[in-house]
Design an enzyme around this catalytic site. Structure first.
Site, PDB file in Angstrom:
ATOM      1  CG  ASP A   1      -1.686   1.218   1.431  1.00  0.00           C
ATOM      2  OD1 ASP A   1      -2.269   1.712   0.445  1.00  0.00           O
ATOM      3  OD2 ASP A   1      -1.739   1.719   2.579  1.00  0.00           O
TER       4      ASP A   1
ATOM      5  CG  ASP B   1      -1.350   7.642   0.303  1.00  0.00           C
ATOM      6  OD1 ASP B   1      -0.286   8.219   0.002  1.00  0.00           O
ATOM      7  OD2 ASP B   1      -2.349   7.629  -0.442  1.00  0.00           O
TER       8      ASP B   1
HETATM    9 MG   LIG Z   1      -2.831   3.269   3.507  1.00  0.00          MG
END
Ligand SMILES: [Mg+2]
Ligand SMILES: [Zn+2]
Length: 191
Positions: free
Chosen positions: A10, A12
Site C-alpha cells: 500500500d 499512503d
Molecule cells: Mg494506507
C-alpha cells in the site's frame, strides 16, 4: 506458470506519511526506510508492486492524468532516497461508489478491500500469490491481501486505528493479519 513472488505495498501510510488529500509531490514525506526496504526486497527476488486506492480522482480533486504524473514523481522520489528502490508497477483505483465524477462512480473490482489490483498484477507479472505478501496500514489492505491468497502484514504507521472504509463486499471485521510490523523497515526482519 506463476513463478514470481511479490511484495504488494500500500502507498499512503506505508511508504509515505498519510497526510490525507495531497496533490503536490513536495508534500510527500517518505518514511525513513521505504527506499532501503524496496531495494532489499528486490535483492531477495520479490517483484515490488504498489496497490493504492486513489479516490481523489473520483472526487474530482485531481484528474487521472495528474495522478499518473504524481505517481511517476513518487517513483522518482523513492529512487532519490535509494537508487535501487525501483517499483515494478503502481496499480491505482480511481473509483469510488459515491464519486462526484460520474465516470468513476462504480462498484469496481479494484478498490481495496477487493483484490482486483493484486489479481491483475499477478496475471501481468506471473506472480504466485501464495508466495507473496500484502503490506498495508488499513484493514481493507489486509482483506484485499487475504482475498488474493497472499500472506498479510499490518503496518502500524498510518490509518491502522481508523474504521473500515466503505465497500460492498462482505468481510469479517475481526480479521487478523498474519504479521504485524511497527514500520516498513521491519520487513527486513520478516522477509
Ligand atoms: Mg494506507
Ligand atoms: Zn476501482
Amino acid at each position: 506458470m506463476s513463478t514470481n513472488k511479490a511484495v504488494f505495498l500500500d502507498k499512503d501510510g506505508v511508504l509515505n506519511i498519510d497526510i490525507g488529500i495531497s496533490k503536490e509531490i513536495s508534500e510527500t514525506k517518505l518514511f525513513e526506510h521505504s527506499g532501503g526496504v524496496i531495494s532489499y526486497l528486490r535483492e531477495k527476488g520479490y517483484k515490488i508492486i504498489v496497490v493504492t486506492n486513489q479516490p481523489i480522482v473520483a472526487r474530482g480533486i485531481v484528474s487521472e492524468n495528474e495522478l499518473k504524473i504524481f505517481l511517476s514523481e513518487f517513483e522518482k522520489l523513492l529512487k532519490s532516497q535509494n537508487e535501487n528502490a525501483l517499483i515494478d508497477k503502481i496499480y491505482y483505483c480511481p473509483h469510488h461508489p459515491n464519486a462526484n465524477i460520474l465516470e468513476y462512480r462504480i462498484n469496481c473490482d479494484c478498490r481495496k478491500p477487493k483484490a482486483g489490483m493484486l489479481l491483475k498484477a499477478a496475471d501481468e507479472f506471473k506472480i504466485n500469490l501464495n508466495e507473496s505478501f500484502m503490506v498495508g496500514d488499513r484493514v481493507s489492505d489486509i482483506i484485499a491481501g487475504k482475498n488474493a491468497g497472499c500472506k498479510t502484514v499490518f503496518c502500524k504507521t498510518g490509518k491502522h486505528l481508523e474504521k473500515m472504509i466503505e465497500t460492498d463486499i462482505k468481510y469479517n471485521l475481526d480479521i487478523k493479519a498474519d504479521f504485524e510490523i511497527t514500520e516498513i523497515g521491519d520487513l527486513k526482519k520478516l522477509l
